[in-house]
Scaffold this motif. Structure first.
Motif, short mmCIF file in Angstrom:
data_model
loop_
_atom_site.label_atom_id
_atom_site.label_comp_id
_atom_site.label_asym_id
_atom_site.label_seq_id
_atom_site.Cartn_x
_atom_site.Cartn_y
_atom_site.Cartn_z
N ARG A 28 0.85 -1.19 0.00
CA ARG A 28 0.00 0.00 0.00
C ARG A 28 0.89 1.24 0.00
O ARG A 28 1.89 1.31 0.72
N PRO A 29 0.54 2.26 -0.79
CA PRO A 29 1.44 3.42 -0.92
C PRO A 29 1.50 4.25 0.35
O PRO A 29 0.53 4.37 1.10
N ASN A 30 2.66 4.82 0.58
CA ASN A 30 2.85 5.79 1.66
C ASN A 30 2.50 7.18 1.14
O ASN A 30 2.49 7.43 -0.07
N ILE A 31 2.26 8.11 2.06
CA ILE A 31 1.97 9.49 1.70
C ILE A 31 2.82 10.42 2.57
O ILE A 31 2.78 10.35 3.80
N LEU A 32 3.59 11.27 1.93
CA LEU A 32 4.33 12.34 2.62
C LEU A 32 3.76 13.67 2.14
O LEU A 32 3.89 14.01 0.96
N PHE A 33 3.13 14.38 3.04
CA PHE A 33 2.50 15.66 2.72
C PHE A 33 3.33 16.78 3.34
O PHE A 33 3.49 16.84 4.56
N CYS A 34 3.90 17.64 2.50
CA CYS A 34 4.78 18.72 2.95
C CYS A 34 4.08 20.06 2.74
O CYS A 34 3.70 20.39 1.61
N ILE A 35 3.94 20.84 3.80
CA ILE A 35 3.23 22.11 3.70
C ILE A 35 4.02 23.22 4.39
O ILE A 35 4.41 23.09 5.56
N ALA A 36 4.26 24.29 3.66
CA ALA A 36 4.91 25.47 4.22
C ALA A 36 3.87 26.34 4.91
O ALA A 36 2.66 26.22 4.68
N ASP A 37 4.33 27.23 5.75
CA ASP A 37 3.46 28.17 6.48
C ASP A 37 3.71 29.57 5.94
O ASP A 37 4.70 30.20 6.29
N MET A 308 -7.62 9.39 0.16
CA MET A 308 -8.42 8.18 0.40
C MET A 308 -8.38 7.26 -0.81
O MET A 308 -8.21 6.04 -0.67
N GLU A 309 -8.51 7.83 -2.00
CA GLU A 309 -8.50 7.01 -3.20
C GLU A 309 -7.12 6.41 -3.47
O GLU A 309 -7.00 5.28 -3.96
N VAL A 310 -6.08 7.16 -3.13
CA VAL A 310 -4.71 6.66 -3.31
C VAL A 310 -4.50 5.34 -2.56
O VAL A 310 -3.83 4.43 -3.05
N VAL A 311 -5.09 5.24 -1.37
CA VAL A 311 -4.90 4.03 -0.57
C VAL A 311 -5.98 2.98 -0.84
O VAL A 311 -6.05 1.96 -0.17
N GLY A 312 -6.84 3.26 -1.84
CA GLY A 312 -7.82 2.27 -2.25
C GLY A 312 -9.14 2.32 -1.52
O GLY A 312 -9.91 1.36 -1.54
N LYS A 313 -9.43 3.46 -0.89
CA LYS A 313 -10.68 3.61 -0.15
C LYS A 313 -11.53 4.72 -0.75
O LYS A 313 -11.01 5.69 -1.29
#
Length: 508
Positions: A28-37, A308-313
């Motif tokens: 199952r794919p991992n997700i790394l979400f990077c967000i600046a402020d 959600m769709e990325v992980v198949g849900k």
């Protein structure tokens, strides 16, 4: 032979069942979400020429897909981040539509949902906020902020985001997939004054937007800001190297963005192009074709259903945004979905500093629609000050050398029009041709020949807002004024800041 085939089929069925039920997490794919402020889209090299150097993010952009029409829905920290987490539009978020409000527990977040699917979740730096919440963890997940570092400038947080991400990976185990929120606190103010000198920069490097005077104060402020954007880029680069070193890069979706534009007047918190038009870059080796650019209009509310769709849900039923899988996996650039030809935007109460006679904190409600060529803005209460009342210091604008220079101007000054452009009251209707006027300087709404276009855009915008249950458009917008502000409050009799309300968490 027949019995062997039957055994093989049963074994395959069991394996498939385990995979579906989350008992086998390896693929199952991992997700790394990077967000600046507070980093503007135009501060990243992937979006054109800039005096800010972002080599790590630019390299990911070359190997992934760049969204050229991505928008945050509400240009302030906590409401924008709430849109990301819930997959809902800002005006659907109740208390979370206001800055420094309360995150309602009735709204499910994608980290909560993925955790139930066997994902390990967490965040470092800044998650959802500022504001209060009733859950045990921040809506972005459990916090990983233990490891500290010595930053190069005083204004930068000492949280070592990349090192904390690595600690999260160490603790999560080898088999469980992960979803991690890397939330830099940069380039949020305050900055170390003249840090640009330490960095060996020159004032001539800075590019000054036309809504500011071009002088040494503004240029120096922009260069101090650039140092902090570059720190974010460094942290993202380190996190990517960690993934690569662990052999996780090939199975990780990386998404890079910022919550809204830079913390300068007329940008952060304001419904103008640089405030709400945000960077959005995605990388997924083997799935996303490198070097693509997508023109579809997308919003922060689309991210949760995408994850959600990325992980198949399937997206949670509360989510009103639409998954971007079609845009991520397309083989072409340009327009992928012709229906994605516009986006809606809005704001309610951001910061204190705007009051009526009884001292109640008031919103500056705005709704807007942006399509390929035009931005229409409806300032619903134009009698109110858009950046907060002048007697309280225009508190919906962060303190800065640029702000001080502008607010020190007086009507007799030749440059006073810069003050008016940034802080003065605004007309009820604004219309800008973004292709010709990307800085939103020339308001076409004052010209009679644009009345028809304004009427058409407003009708389209309000029909969609009504369908989405927007209280403001339905005539019930005062609810946003009545929600409690949990930041440091203002005594409107004295004009002084007073302590925040003490918040006691309610049972989940």
């Amino acid at each position: 032979m027949r019995s062997r085939k039957i055994v093989t089929l049963i074994f395959a069925a069991v394996c498939l069942s385990q995979l579906v039920n989350g008992q086998s997490n390896i693929k199952r794919p991992n997700i790394l979400f990077c967000i600046a402020d507070d980093a503007s889209m135009k501060s990243f090299g992937a979006y054109g020429d800039t005096f800010v150097k972002t080599p790590s993010i630019d390299s990911i952009a070359k190997e992934g897909v760049v969204f050229d029409n991505a928008y945050n829905g509400n240009p302030k920290c906590s409401p924008a981040r709430a849109c990301i987490l819930t997959g809902k539009y800002s005006w659907q978020l109740k208390e979370a539509a206001d800055h420094n409000g309360r995150f309602p527990t009735e709204f499910k977040t994608y980290p909560q949902l993925l955790e139930k699917q066997g994902y390990k979740v967490g965040f470092t730096g800044k998650g959802w906020g500022p504001g209060v919440y009733d859950t045990q963890d921040n809506p972005a997940g459990p916090q990983y902020n233990r490891i500290r570092t010595a930053p190069p400038y005083k204004g930068i947080s000492d949280i070592d985001y990349a090192a904390n991400f690595e600690e999260f990976l160490n603790k999560k185990g080898k088999t469980a997939p992960f979803c991690f929120w890397l939330g830099a606190k940069e380039p949020h103010r305050s900055y170390e004054l003249d840090s640009w000198k330490k960095a060996g920069r020159e004032l001539k490097e800075a590019a000054v937007p036309p809504f500011y005077p071009d002088n040494e104060i503004v240029r120096g402020d922009l260069l101090d800001y650039a140092n902090e954007v570059e720190w974010y880029d460094t942290q993202v680069g380190r996190a990517i190297n960690i993934l690569e070193g662990r052999g996780l890069l090939n199975n990780t979706l990386i998404v890079i963005t910022s919550d809204h534009g830079m913390p300068f007047p007329r940008v952060k918190g304001q419904i103008y192009e640089e405030g709400f038009h945000i960077p959005l870059i995605a990388y997924w080796k083997g799935r996303i074709i490198p070097g693509r650019r997508v023109n579809d209009f997308v919003s922060f509310s689309d991210l949760a259903p995408t994850f959600m769709e990325v992980v198949g849900k399937a997206p949670h039923q509360q989510m009103t945004g639409t998954s971007l899988m079609k845009q991520l996996l397309s083989k072409k650039s340009g327009q992928i979905d012709p229906l994605r030809d516009h986006v809606l935007l809005g704001k309610e109460r951001h910061d204190v500093g705007r009051s009526n006679e009884d001292g109640k904190d008031l919103a500056y409600p705005v709704r807007a629609i942006r399509n390929d060529s035009l931005l229409y803005v409806h300032n619903i209460k134009p009698e109110r000050w858009p950046v907060g009342n002048p007697e309280y210091g225009f508190l919906n604008c962060d303190g800065s050398p640029t702000k001080k220079y502008l607010t020190d101007l007086v009507p007799e000054d030749e440059e006073y029009f810069y003050f008016e452009m940034n802080f003065d009251k605004r007309p009820e209707h604004e219309l800008y041709n973004i292709q010709k006027d990307p800085h939103c300087i020339n308001n076409l709404a004052i010209l009679p020949e644009y009345a028809g276009q304004i009427a058409k855009l407003r009708s389209q915008m309000e029909a969609e807002l009504i369908a989405q249950g927007d209280p403001r458009t339905l005539g019930k917008g005062d609810v946003f004024d009545n929600y409690i502000y949990y930041g440091k409050r203002l005594d409107y009799k004295t004009g002084k800041r007073i302590s925040s309300l003490k918040y006691v968490k309610k049972p989940e």
